[in-house]
Scaffold this active site. Structure first.
Site, PDB file in Angstrom:
ATOM      1  CG  ASP A  23      -1.988   1.064   1.448  1.00  0.00           C
ATOM      2  OD1 ASP A  23      -2.025   1.938   0.435  1.00  0.00           O
ATOM      3  OD2 ASP A  23      -2.096   1.540   2.371  1.00  0.00           O
ATOM      4  CG  ASP A  27      -6.193   2.828   0.348  1.00  0.00           C
ATOM      5  OD1 ASP A  27      -5.157   1.794   0.540  1.00  0.00           O
ATOM      6  OD2 ASP A  27      -6.825   2.749  -0.712  1.00  0.00           O
ATOM      7  CG  ASP A  31      -1.440   1.565  -3.986  1.00  0.00           C
ATOM      8  OD1 ASP A  31      -0.138   1.481  -3.999  1.00  0.00           O
ATOM      9  OD2 ASP A  31      -1.783   2.523  -2.798  1.00  0.00           O
ATOM     10  CG  ASP A 100      -5.682 -12.590 -13.956  1.00  0.00           C
ATOM     11  OD1 ASP A 100      -6.241 -13.112 -14.786  1.00  0.00           O
ATOM     12  OD2 ASP A 100      -5.260 -12.670 -13.016  1.00  0.00           O
ATOM     13  CG  ASP A 201     -10.070 -15.638 -14.458  1.00  0.00           C
ATOM     14  OD1 ASP A 201      -9.467 -16.054 -13.463  1.00  0.00           O
ATOM     15  OD2 ASP A 201     -11.409 -15.564 -14.148  1.00  0.00           O
ATOM     16  CD  GLU A 243      -7.772 -20.322 -13.369  1.00  0.00           C
ATOM     17  OE1 GLU A 243      -7.908 -20.561 -12.107  1.00  0.00           O
ATOM     18  OE2 GLU A 243      -8.751 -19.611 -13.797  1.00  0.00           O
ATOM     19  CG  HIS A 317      -5.295 -15.251  -6.988  1.00  0.00           C
ATOM     20  ND1 HIS A 317      -4.644 -16.208  -7.848  1.00  0.00           N
ATOM     21  CD2 HIS A 317      -6.438 -15.196  -7.195  1.00  0.00           C
ATOM     22  CE1 HIS A 317      -5.563 -15.943  -8.867  1.00  0.00           C
ATOM     23  NE2 HIS A 317      -6.628 -15.535  -8.380  1.00  0.00           N
ATOM     24  CG  ASP A 318      -7.887 -18.658  -7.179  1.00  0.00           C
ATOM     25  OD1 ASP A 318      -8.064 -17.728  -6.761  1.00  0.00           O
ATOM     26  OD2 ASP A 318      -7.956 -18.918  -8.277  1.00  0.00           O
TER      27      ASP A 318
HETATM   28  O1  TEU Z   1     -10.452 -18.955 -10.532  1.00  0.00           O
HETATM   29  C1  TEU Z   1     -11.114 -20.162 -11.216  1.00  0.00           C
HETATM   30  C2  TEU Z   1     -11.539 -21.051 -10.497  1.00  0.00           C
HETATM   31  O2  TEU Z   1     -12.177 -22.074 -11.035  1.00  0.00           O
HETATM   32  C3  TEU Z   1     -11.590 -20.745  -8.912  1.00  0.00           C
HETATM   33  O3  TEU Z   1     -12.862 -20.626  -8.517  1.00  0.00           O
HETATM   34  C4  TEU Z   1     -11.222 -22.077  -8.329  1.00  0.00           C
HETATM   35  O4  TEU Z   1     -11.881 -23.181  -8.593  1.00  0.00           O
HETATM   36  C5  TEU Z   1     -11.334 -21.739  -6.786  1.00  0.00           C
HETATM   37  O5  TEU Z   1     -10.557 -20.818  -6.421  1.00  0.00           O
HETATM   38  C6  TEU Z   1     -10.708 -22.986  -6.024  1.00  0.00           C
HETATM   39  O6  TEU Z   1     -10.920 -22.795  -4.970  1.00  0.00           O
HETATM   40  C7  TEU Z   1     -10.302 -17.868 -11.279  1.00  0.00           C
HETATM   41  C8  TEU Z   1      -9.491 -16.952 -10.464  1.00  0.00           C
HETATM   42  O7  TEU Z   1      -8.147 -17.278 -10.214  1.00  0.00           O
HETATM   43  C9  TEU Z   1     -10.243 -16.786  -9.140  1.00  0.00           C
HETATM   44  O8  TEU Z   1      -9.828 -15.982  -8.254  1.00  0.00           O
HETATM   45  C10 TEU Z   1     -11.977 -16.167  -9.497  1.00  0.00           C
HETATM   46  O9  TEU Z   1     -12.469 -16.206  -8.346  1.00  0.00           O
HETATM   47  C11 TEU Z   1     -12.373 -17.169 -10.705  1.00  0.00           C
HETATM   48  O10 TEU Z   1     -11.315 -17.479 -11.605  1.00  0.00           O
HETATM   49  C12 TEU Z   1     -13.460 -16.165 -11.132  1.00  0.00           C
HETATM   50  O11 TEU Z   1     -12.923 -15.358 -12.249  1.00  0.00           O
END
Ligand code: TEU
Length: 542
Positions: A23, A27, A31, A100, A201, A243, A317-318
């Site tokens: 940041d 805030d 960023d 992305d 994505d 992806e 990040h997922d």
């Molecule tokens: O993720 C694809 C996706 O299928 C995810 O929802 C995944 O199944 C889940 O994160 C597993 O826990 C992409 C992005 O990386 C994710 O951050 C987004 O939420 C999603 O697409 C929708 O755009």
């Protein structure tokens, strides 16, 4: 077609989740200016490109994966001119910026959707996927990724729209050539701004066929992707990564075909899904079996050799933090984080490092429901509660797999909020930042950071990382991950103890004379009869 250099084959990509990186204005949300201020750190790490999770204008229902304007930056992250500055400043350091692209769906607050909802005759109506119906009688029983039905009723139109993710993420209709052209124009606009590539994505879901209940791998998928690539990516020397949760090796060969007709590579998730009960949800946990895991990695290494290209990743990040997932985030945090890095970076493909992975950052293990922010987590809690699951089982799943595990702020130093913000962070900072942070690791030559830095440099130094054939040794061993990579001139040997026990040193030909490139312990006894917990060694003969 621009001549392709395939520069990305020996590149390492760093993923930034912008809201949690740095940041700059207090805030509590990261960023673009914050990122610019940290480019020197990334240059030191040695990465070639940054994949930025979405920073376009968005109501942030799914942290930016719900875009309301593809040609503008969300004010929370900065301005378009900040983005131009980021591209230019990164370029000075030989770092490219990958955006992305969320092309399967937009936000319901996008101009297209607002128009589409006005009437069936509106020119934007057909940019989305609609079905006639009666209120309360859903077109079918398809379920959205974040819970609930895929269908949402719009009373003014007496129609349902289709959404594979949240209700605020209506699916785009790729059957419409006008929509496709609009997307190509937008991508070309970004290419002209000098971006170095794109991550796409859920690209395998764009060719959905809701009437047949098809979500990914629809019949027209590769037709759409080839058209997309031809009209956009092939104009420049870019890196593109799709992806694709539904990709098997055959499909991955299409996606990453050496003729460049689709993408440079895809993210596939076969290895990532191994610690869930087959056929169940990701929340239904199963222990990882190393033998199975090795078989999956071996298959991907072999099948794509010479006819496709792998991406290599543990984290994004997922996904949960890898050291908490398949390493040991307590007693052997550093050793296991380094072991995992060595195992991954020795393979063929383009490695991706997710912010904080290079520090061995860990899951948010003490989070309560008040701390979680992610829509998937909040909806899962609601749905599993309603379905009668025990609170402790729900929390166990969330502590293991919630997407927020990897979304806590980056640890820069041991000052307040880990140096991430002077304000109040949008999500709690992991309290272990006092021990685990970049400032500390930069000053320690044996840190996880310096192991990543070394591995990234090695990949550029020796061609065997790029072209060597992969051979798995000891495939049935439940603790050891041992493999070689070999080309005409050189050989790499990777020996790793994947677990917390001590194991007998495997016998691998050539190790005695080989040069030790990297290891997960600072002191290495070449005559040792055993490998210590999470000990990994990478050797080279050449
Ligand atoms: O993720 C694809 C996706 O299928 C995810 O929802 C995944 O199944 C889940 O994160 C597993 O826990 C992409 C992005 O990386 C994710 O951050 C987004 O939420 C999603 O697409 C929708 O755009």
């Amino acid at each position: 077609m621009t001549e392709k250099t395939n520069w990305w084959k020996n590149a390492v990509i760093y993923q930034i989740y912008p809201r949690s990186f740095q940041d700059s204005d207090g805030d509590g949300i990261g960023d673009l200016k914050g990122i610019i201020g940290r480019l020197d750190y990334l240059q030191k790490l040695g990465i070639d490109a940054i994949w930025l999770s979405p920073v376009c204008k968005s109501p942030q229902d799914d942290n930016g994966y719900d875009i309301s304007d593809y040609r503008d930056i969300d004010p929370m992250f900065g301005t378009l001119s900040d983005m131009e500055e980021l591209i230019a400043e990164a370029k000075k350091r030989n770092i490219r910026i990958l955006l992305d692209l969320v092309l399967n769906h937009s936000s319901d607050e996008h101009f297209w959707f607002k128009e589409a909802k006005k009437s069936r005759e509106n020119p934007y109506h057909d940019y989305y996927v609609w079905r006639d119906g009666k209120e309360g009688e859903l077109p079918n029983d398809m379920k959205a990724c974040f819970g609930g039905s895929c269908w949402e009723w719009v009373p003014e139109l007496s129609q349902y729209y289709f959404h594979q993710f949240s209700v605020k993420q209506p699916d785009l209709n790729w059957e419409n050539p006008k929509l496709r052209q609009e997307i190509y124009d937008m991508i070309n606009w970004w290419i002209d701004k000098g971006v170095g590539g794109f991550r796409l994505d859920v690209i395998d879901q764009i060719a959905k066929e809701p009437d047949q209940k098809i979500t990914n791998n629809g019949p027209r998928l590769h037709e759409y992707i080839r058209e997309l690539s031809k009209n956009t990516f092939q104009r420049a020397d870019l890196i593109t990564v799709g992806e694709a949760w539904g990709a098997d090796t055959e499909r991955a060969k299409l996606y990453s075909a050496p003729d460049g007709s689709e993408f440079s590579m895809v993210f596939q998730f076969e290895h990532i899904c191994l610690d869930q009960i087959p056929g169940k949800e990701k929340w239904d946990l199963a222990p990882l079996e190393l033998v199975k895991f090795k078989k999956v990695m071996e298959k991907w290494q072999h099948e794509l050799q010479g006819c496709g290209w792998n991406s290599l990743f543990w984290n994004n990040h997922d996904l949960p933090r890898i050291v908490s997932r398949w390493g040991n985030d307590k007693e052997y945090r550093q050793e296991s984080a380094k072991m995992l890095a060595i195992v991954l970076h020795g393979m063929q493909g383009t490695p991706y490092v997710y912010q904080g992975e290079e520090l061995g950052m860990t899951n948010a293990e003490a989070f309560t429901m008040d701390d979680y922010r992610d829509i998937e987590t909040l909806n899962m809690y609601r749905d599993r509660k309603a379905a009668g699951y025990e609170e402790c089982d729900i929390m166990k799943s969330l502590h293991a797999k919630s997407r927020d595990n990897a979304r806590t702020p980056m640890h820069w130093d041991d000052s307040k909020n880990a140096g991430f913000t002077t304000g109040e962070s949008w999500i709690p900072v992991n309290p272990n930042y006092v021990q685990i942070n970049a400032a500390q690791e930069l000053s320690d030559p044996d840190s996880v950071f310096h192991t990543y830095r070394k591995l990234i440099a090695l990949r550029k130094q020796y061609p065997v990382f790029i072209d060597g054939d992969f051979t798995l040794l000891y495939p049935e061993d439940a603790d050891l991950f041992v493999y070689t990579r070999q080309n005409e001139k050189e050989k790499l040997i990777v020996i790793a103890n994947f677990h917390g026990n001590t194991v007998d040193m495997p016998k691998v030909e050539g190790v005695r004379e080989a040069e030790l490139l990297c290891s997960s312990y600072a002191d290495v006894d070449r005559d040792a009869k055993v490998l210590r917990p999470y000990e990994a060694r990478m050797y080279r003969i050449g």
